[in-house]
Design a protein around this motif. Sequence first.
Motif, PDB file in Angstrom:
ATOM      1  N   UNK A 106      -7.385 -14.693  -6.192  1.00  0.00           N
ATOM      2  CA  UNK A 106      -8.248 -14.623  -5.050  1.00  0.00           C
ATOM      3  C   UNK A 106      -7.960 -15.561  -4.173  1.00  0.00           C
ATOM      4  N   UNK A 107      -7.826 -14.851  -2.767  1.00  0.00           N
ATOM      5  CA  UNK A 107      -7.798 -15.652  -1.829  1.00  0.00           C
ATOM      6  C   UNK A 107      -9.346 -15.899  -1.103  1.00  0.00           C
ATOM      7  N   UNK A 108      -9.396 -17.295  -1.153  1.00  0.00           N
ATOM      8  CA  UNK A 108     -10.820 -17.538  -0.840  1.00  0.00           C
ATOM      9  C   UNK A 108     -10.771 -18.553   0.717  1.00  0.00           C
ATOM     10  N   UNK A 109     -11.465 -18.216   1.615  1.00  0.00           N
ATOM     11  CA  UNK A 109     -11.365 -19.147   2.677  1.00  0.00           C
ATOM     12  C   UNK A 109     -12.683 -19.158   3.658  1.00  0.00           C
ATOM     13  N   UNK A 110     -13.153 -20.123   4.000  1.00  0.00           N
ATOM     14  CA  UNK A 110     -14.444 -20.126   4.483  1.00  0.00           C
ATOM     15  C   UNK A 110     -14.374 -19.596   6.157  1.00  0.00           C
ATOM     16  N   UNK A 111     -13.513 -20.603   6.642  1.00  0.00           N
ATOM     17  CA  UNK A 111     -13.347 -20.278   8.059  1.00  0.00           C
ATOM     18  C   UNK A 111     -12.241 -19.267   8.629  1.00  0.00           C
ATOM     19  N   UNK A 112     -11.670 -18.825   7.925  1.00  0.00           N
ATOM     20  CA  UNK A 112     -10.641 -17.798   8.473  1.00  0.00           C
ATOM     21  C   UNK A 112      -9.768 -17.976   9.483  1.00  0.00           C
ATOM     22  N   UNK A 113      -9.240 -19.255   9.557  1.00  0.00           N
ATOM     23  CA  UNK A 113      -8.463 -19.772  10.787  1.00  0.00           C
ATOM     24  C   UNK A 113      -7.129 -18.966  10.542  1.00  0.00           C
ATOM     25  N   UNK A 114      -6.410 -18.783   9.365  1.00  0.00           N
ATOM     26  CA  UNK A 114      -5.337 -18.291   9.196  1.00  0.00           C
ATOM     27  C   UNK A 114      -5.683 -17.253   8.389  1.00  0.00           C
ATOM     28  N   UNK A 115      -4.489 -16.756   7.475  1.00  0.00           N
ATOM     29  CA  UNK A 115      -4.643 -15.572   6.618  1.00  0.00           C
ATOM     30  C   UNK A 115      -3.333 -14.953   5.966  1.00  0.00           C
ATOM     31  N   UNK A 116      -3.282 -13.932   5.884  1.00  0.00           N
ATOM     32  CA  UNK A 116      -2.288 -12.999   5.027  1.00  0.00           C
ATOM     33  C   UNK A 116      -1.380 -12.116   6.159  1.00  0.00           C
ATOM     34  N   UNK A 117      -0.128 -12.232   5.875  1.00  0.00           N
ATOM     35  CA  UNK A 117       0.666 -11.374   6.557  1.00  0.00           C
ATOM     36  C   UNK A 117       1.613 -10.658   5.618  1.00  0.00           C
ATOM     37  N   UNK A 118       2.095  -9.427   6.008  1.00  0.00           N
ATOM     38  CA  UNK A 118       3.065  -8.686   5.193  1.00  0.00           C
ATOM     39  C   UNK A 118       4.391  -8.610   5.887  1.00  0.00           C
TER      40      UNK A 118
END
Length: 278
Positions: A106-118
């Motif tokens: 599980x990718x868990x993140x409160x502030x969502x400043x970055x994230x996932x790229x494909x």
Amino acid sequence: MPELPDVEGFRRVLADHGRGRRVERVEVADPGVLRGVTAPRLRRALTGRRLAEPERHGKWLLARTDGPSLLLHFGMTGRLLPAAPADPPHPHDRVTFTLAGERQLRYRDQRKLQGLRLAATDADLDEVLGGQGPDALTVDRPLLDRLLDGRRARVKAVLIDQSVLAGLGNLLGDEILWRARVDPARPARDLDAGERGRLADALRGVLRDAVRAGCVPARPSWLTGHREGPDPVCPRCGGPLSKDRIAGRSTTWCPHCQAGRGTSARVAGPRGRPHSGS
């Protein structure tokens, strides 16, 4: 904030719980953490793929598969956690990967400043990672000398610049400079051979211990363990710590242990805050 040691810990989580397993399902609870890819495309690209040996460069985690690769960045509050499908979801679980063998990541993140790229190709990987400097774990004294040579910026700013040196954040930058007894405001190009030698030793030592801990530990013998609070003191000399902003980041140092040439006027004022003396 996740820095190199934290992301190395997430790499181990991915290796221990995902390596060699097939992705059975991808659930995107919040597409706000996706960068340059839609939720349907992410599901199509990864479902059925087998996870390979994960890699890390600086603060980036690279989840390779037998097809495209997934790039994860954790910003300030992100984490990668193992779970079982029966475990209740957390409000900040943004993307869940269900793997063969009844396992989840599980990718868990409160502030969502970055994230996932494909990344479908190596060219896609280079587009994301090509601007990164060498990984901090690979830096020896000769390479550090080359990274510092000719740079007018303050040494703290250089250390945490990901295009110069990948993986160091605010806590690591302050800890390494404190260990090396180097003023964070010194121009990088002005450091003498002795200072550079201490800096290289501190870089290796701090990263070794922090990677082992899986974080930047707030130990009593570390600057990190004393930087918070209304009247923080240096764990080495007992004097008051100073705080300022360098490269837009809160910076903590000891004006006694880290006195640098050209900065003698900057001393600790009330509550360890800097003032100009006069």
